[in-house]
Design a protein around this motif. Structure first.
Motif, PDB file in Angstrom:
ATOM      1  N   ALA A  66      16.836 -20.526  -7.172  1.00  0.00           N
ATOM      2  CA  ALA A  66      15.548 -19.971  -6.236  1.00  0.00           C
ATOM      3  C   ALA A  66      15.248 -21.052  -5.413  1.00  0.00           C
ATOM      4  O   ALA A  66      14.785 -20.847  -3.922  1.00  0.00           O
ATOM      5  CB  ALA A  66      14.489 -19.330  -6.943  1.00  0.00           C
ATOM      6  N   LYS A  67      15.116 -22.340  -5.800  1.00  0.00           N
ATOM      7  CA  LYS A  67      14.635 -23.582  -5.039  1.00  0.00           C
ATOM      8  C   LYS A  67      15.566 -23.892  -4.021  1.00  0.00           C
ATOM      9  O   LYS A  67      15.384 -24.601  -2.903  1.00  0.00           O
ATOM     10  CB  LYS A  67      14.691 -24.837  -6.055  1.00  0.00           C
ATOM     11  CG  LYS A  67      13.622 -25.868  -5.595  1.00  0.00           C
ATOM     12  CD  LYS A  67      13.069 -26.912  -6.793  1.00  0.00           C
ATOM     13  CE  LYS A  67      14.384 -27.714  -6.692  1.00  0.00           C
ATOM     14  NZ  LYS A  67      14.125 -28.992  -7.630  1.00  0.00           N
ATOM     15  N   GLN A  68      16.989 -23.461  -3.981  1.00  0.00           N
ATOM     16  CA  GLN A  68      17.861 -23.655  -3.008  1.00  0.00           C
ATOM     17  C   GLN A  68      17.546 -23.335  -1.733  1.00  0.00           C
ATOM     18  O   GLN A  68      17.942 -23.712  -0.592  1.00  0.00           O
ATOM     19  CB  GLN A  68      19.493 -23.378  -3.355  1.00  0.00           C
ATOM     20  CG  GLN A  68      19.989 -24.079  -4.373  1.00  0.00           C
ATOM     21  CD  GLN A  68      21.219 -23.456  -5.006  1.00  0.00           C
ATOM     22  OE1 GLN A  68      21.678 -22.216  -4.739  1.00  0.00           O
ATOM     23  NE2 GLN A  68      22.141 -24.367  -5.598  1.00  0.00           N
ATOM     24  N   GLY A  69      16.715 -22.081  -1.837  1.00  0.00           N
ATOM     25  CA  GLY A  69      16.284 -21.494  -0.657  1.00  0.00           C
ATOM     26  C   GLY A  69      17.240 -20.798   0.365  1.00  0.00           C
ATOM     27  O   GLY A  69      16.927 -20.257   1.356  1.00  0.00           O
ATOM     28  N   ASN A  70      18.182 -20.321  -0.117  1.00  0.00           N
ATOM     29  CA  ASN A  70      18.998 -19.614   0.798  1.00  0.00           C
ATOM     30  C   ASN A  70      19.088 -18.244   0.201  1.00  0.00           C
ATOM     31  O   ASN A  70      20.127 -17.381   0.502  1.00  0.00           O
ATOM     32  CB  ASN A  70      20.526 -20.216   0.519  1.00  0.00           C
ATOM     33  CG  ASN A  70      20.927 -20.185  -1.069  1.00  0.00           C
ATOM     34  OD1 ASN A  70      20.346 -19.523  -1.912  1.00  0.00           O
ATOM     35  ND2 ASN A  70      22.234 -20.729  -1.043  1.00  0.00           N
ATOM     36  N   ASP A  71      18.108 -17.698  -0.325  1.00  0.00           N
ATOM     37  CA  ASP A  71      17.739 -16.246  -0.889  1.00  0.00           C
ATOM     38  C   ASP A  71      18.923 -15.548  -1.595  1.00  0.00           C
ATOM     39  O   ASP A  71      19.324 -14.267  -1.417  1.00  0.00           O
ATOM     40  CB  ASP A  71      17.557 -15.384   0.574  1.00  0.00           C
ATOM     41  CG  ASP A  71      16.319 -15.911   1.371  1.00  0.00           C
ATOM     42  OD1 ASP A  71      15.394 -16.141   0.757  1.00  0.00           O
ATOM     43  OD2 ASP A  71      16.232 -15.532   2.648  1.00  0.00           O
ATOM     44  N   THR A  72      19.400 -16.414  -2.553  1.00  0.00           N
ATOM     45  CA  THR A  72      20.553 -15.896  -3.303  1.00  0.00           C
ATOM     46  C   THR A  72      19.706 -15.276  -4.801  1.00  0.00           C
ATOM     47  O   THR A  72      20.560 -14.497  -5.072  1.00  0.00           O
ATOM     48  CB  THR A  72      21.459 -17.006  -3.956  1.00  0.00           C
ATOM     49  OG1 THR A  72      20.506 -18.015  -4.639  1.00  0.00           O
ATOM     50  CG2 THR A  72      22.184 -17.582  -2.809  1.00  0.00           C
ATOM     51  N   LEU A  73      18.618 -15.413  -4.827  1.00  0.00           N
ATOM     52  CA  LEU A  73      17.952 -14.911  -5.978  1.00  0.00           C
ATOM     53  C   LEU A  73      16.563 -14.553  -5.595  1.00  0.00           C
ATOM     54  O   LEU A  73      15.756 -15.346  -5.077  1.00  0.00           O
ATOM     55  CB  LEU A  73      17.959 -15.819  -7.090  1.00  0.00           C
ATOM     56  CG  LEU A  73      17.711 -15.499  -8.462  1.00  0.00           C
ATOM     57  CD1 LEU A  73      18.775 -14.639  -8.905  1.00  0.00           C
ATOM     58  CD2 LEU A  73      17.555 -16.833  -9.426  1.00  0.00           C
ATOM     59  N   PRO A  74      16.229 -13.009  -5.759  1.00  0.00           N
ATOM     60  CA  PRO A  74      14.869 -12.663  -5.587  1.00  0.00           C
ATOM     61  C   PRO A  74      13.618 -13.385  -6.379  1.00  0.00           C
ATOM     62  O   PRO A  74      14.120 -13.633  -7.501  1.00  0.00           O
ATOM     63  CB  PRO A  74      15.080 -11.158  -5.676  1.00  0.00           C
ATOM     64  CG  PRO A  74      16.242 -10.939  -5.833  1.00  0.00           C
ATOM     65  CD  PRO A  74      17.106 -12.171  -6.194  1.00  0.00           C
ATOM     66  N   VAL A  78      12.956 -14.421 -11.233  1.00  0.00           N
ATOM     67  CA  VAL A  78      12.666 -15.531 -11.794  1.00  0.00           C
ATOM     68  C   VAL A  78      11.284 -15.114 -12.420  1.00  0.00           C
ATOM     69  O   VAL A  78      11.359 -15.677 -13.794  1.00  0.00           O
ATOM     70  CB  VAL A  78      12.264 -16.662 -10.818  1.00  0.00           C
ATOM     71  CG1 VAL A  78      11.559 -17.778 -11.346  1.00  0.00           C
ATOM     72  CG2 VAL A  78      13.495 -17.259  -9.787  1.00  0.00           C
ATOM     73  N   ASN A  79      10.512 -14.346 -11.952  1.00  0.00           N
ATOM     74  CA  ASN A  79       9.289 -14.067 -12.678  1.00  0.00           C
ATOM     75  C   ASN A  79       9.759 -13.140 -14.034  1.00  0.00           C
ATOM     76  O   ASN A  79       9.112 -13.312 -15.048  1.00  0.00           O
ATOM     77  CB  ASN A  79       8.271 -13.185 -11.962  1.00  0.00           C
ATOM     78  CG  ASN A  79       7.743 -13.935 -10.631  1.00  0.00           C
ATOM     79  OD1 ASN A  79       7.712 -15.276 -10.697  1.00  0.00           O
ATOM     80  ND2 ASN A  79       7.600 -13.241  -9.545  1.00  0.00           N
ATOM     81  N   GLY A  80      10.608 -12.289 -13.825  1.00  0.00           N
ATOM     82  CA  GLY A  80      11.160 -11.400 -15.182  1.00  0.00           C
ATOM     83  C   GLY A  80      11.548 -12.316 -16.152  1.00  0.00           C
ATOM     84  O   GLY A  80      11.331 -11.900 -17.484  1.00  0.00           O
ATOM     85  N   LEU A  81      12.380 -13.205 -15.790  1.00  0.00           N
ATOM     86  CA  LEU A  81      13.052 -13.932 -16.777  1.00  0.00           C
ATOM     87  C   LEU A  81      11.813 -14.950 -17.436  1.00  0.00           C
ATOM     88  O   LEU A  81      12.189 -15.117 -18.862  1.00  0.00           O
ATOM     89  CB  LEU A  81      14.097 -15.013 -16.285  1.00  0.00           C
ATOM     90  CG  LEU A  81      15.454 -14.329 -15.875  1.00  0.00           C
ATOM     91  CD1 LEU A  81      16.402 -15.177 -14.974  1.00  0.00           C
ATOM     92  CD2 LEU A  81      16.168 -13.765 -17.025  1.00  0.00           C
ATOM     93  N   SER A  82      10.918 -15.286 -16.690  1.00  0.00           N
ATOM     94  CA  SER A  82       9.897 -15.983 -17.212  1.00  0.00           C
ATOM     95  C   SER A  82       9.017 -15.284 -18.399  1.00  0.00           C
ATOM     96  O   SER A  82       8.781 -15.578 -19.517  1.00  0.00           O
ATOM     97  CB  SER A  82       9.153 -16.614 -16.281  1.00  0.00           C
ATOM     98  OG  SER A  82       7.868 -17.336 -16.801  1.00  0.00           O
ATOM     99  N   GLU A  83       8.688 -14.079 -18.054  1.00  0.00           N
ATOM    100  CA  GLU A  83       8.162 -13.062 -18.987  1.00  0.00           C
ATOM    101  C   GLU A  83       8.815 -12.930 -20.145  1.00  0.00           C
ATOM    102  O   GLU A  83       8.300 -12.588 -21.190  1.00  0.00           O
ATOM    103  CB  GLU A  83       7.877 -11.671 -18.127  1.00  0.00           C
ATOM    104  CG  GLU A  83       6.691 -11.759 -17.165  1.00  0.00           C
ATOM    105  CD  GLU A  83       5.399 -12.393 -18.029  1.00  0.00           C
ATOM    106  OE1 GLU A  83       5.028 -11.727 -18.724  1.00  0.00           O
ATOM    107  OE2 GLU A  83       4.680 -13.144 -17.178  1.00  0.00           O
ATOM    108  N   LEU A  84      10.246 -12.654 -19.974  1.00  0.00           N
ATOM    109  CA  LEU A  84      10.978 -12.381 -21.237  1.00  0.00           C
ATOM    110  C   LEU A  84      10.927 -13.426 -22.063  1.00  0.00           C
ATOM    111  O   LEU A  84      11.087 -13.324 -23.210  1.00  0.00           O
ATOM    112  CB  LEU A  84      12.471 -12.204 -20.516  1.00  0.00           C
ATOM    113  CG  LEU A  84      12.927 -10.803 -20.169  1.00  0.00           C
ATOM    114  CD1 LEU A  84      14.335 -10.708 -19.553  1.00  0.00           C
ATOM    115  CD2 LEU A  84      12.799  -9.801 -21.227  1.00  0.00           C
ATOM    116  N   ALA A  85      10.938 -14.717 -21.408  1.00  0.00           N
ATOM    117  CA  ALA A  85      11.030 -15.997 -22.523  1.00  0.00           C
ATOM    118  C   ALA A  85       9.559 -15.941 -22.952  1.00  0.00           C
ATOM    119  O   ALA A  85       9.376 -16.549 -24.150  1.00  0.00           O
ATOM    120  CB  ALA A  85      10.933 -17.291 -21.367  1.00  0.00           C
ATOM    121  N   LYS A  86       8.608 -15.825 -22.360  1.00  0.00           N
ATOM    122  CA  LYS A  86       7.274 -15.554 -23.116  1.00  0.00           C
ATOM    123  C   LYS A  86       7.030 -14.556 -24.228  1.00  0.00           C
ATOM    124  O   LYS A  86       6.859 -14.962 -25.341  1.00  0.00           O
ATOM    125  CB  LYS A  86       6.127 -15.280 -22.071  1.00  0.00           C
ATOM    126  CG  LYS A  86       5.852 -16.298 -21.238  1.00  0.00           C
ATOM    127  CD  LYS A  86       4.862 -15.832 -20.073  1.00  0.00           C
ATOM    128  CE  LYS A  86       4.427 -17.018 -19.002  1.00  0.00           C
ATOM    129  NZ  LYS A  86       3.808 -16.509 -17.853  1.00  0.00           N
TER     130      LYS A  86
END
Length: 102
Positions: A66-74, A78-86
């Motif tokens: 996501a940090k690459q900034g080329n819109d490859t990942l909505p 990122v938020n969903g994966l973070s929630e799954l980790a929690k």
């Protein structure tokens, strides 16, 4: 998913991380994963520990992409994966508490 499949997925994500490491500074995004001190080679670790490591590593990889900034990942990925980790961390803590209670 069986433990050996979890370990294989963990290894695959490590390969992706190594690939991304060549072109990017990944230390900040991966410090949580590195602090876990668990790798796919640690087969003695529990399935829950590998599951948590997978989610933490997936979150780190998604943040790098996501940090690459080329819109490859909505951003919702990122938020969903973070929630799954929690959620996975809570499950792991609950399992460890049950083991200690016995």
């Amino acid at each position: 998913m069986y433990k050996d499949e979890m370990i294989q997925l963990h290894q695959f994500l490590v390969y992706i991380l190594k690939y991304l490491e060549n072109g990017h500074d990944i230390e900040k995004e991966c410090e949580k994963y590195f602090s876990l001190n668990i790798s796919p080679h640690h087969i003695h670790r529990t399935k829950a520990e590998h599951k948590y490591a997978i989610f933490v590593l997936s979150t780190a990889i998604s943040e790098i992409l996501a940090k690459q900034g080329n819109d490859t990942l909505p951003p919702n990925i990122v938020n969903g994966l973070s929630e799954l980790a929690k959620r996975s961390k809570k499950e792991l803590a609950k399992m460890e508490a049950n083991i200690e209670a016995k």
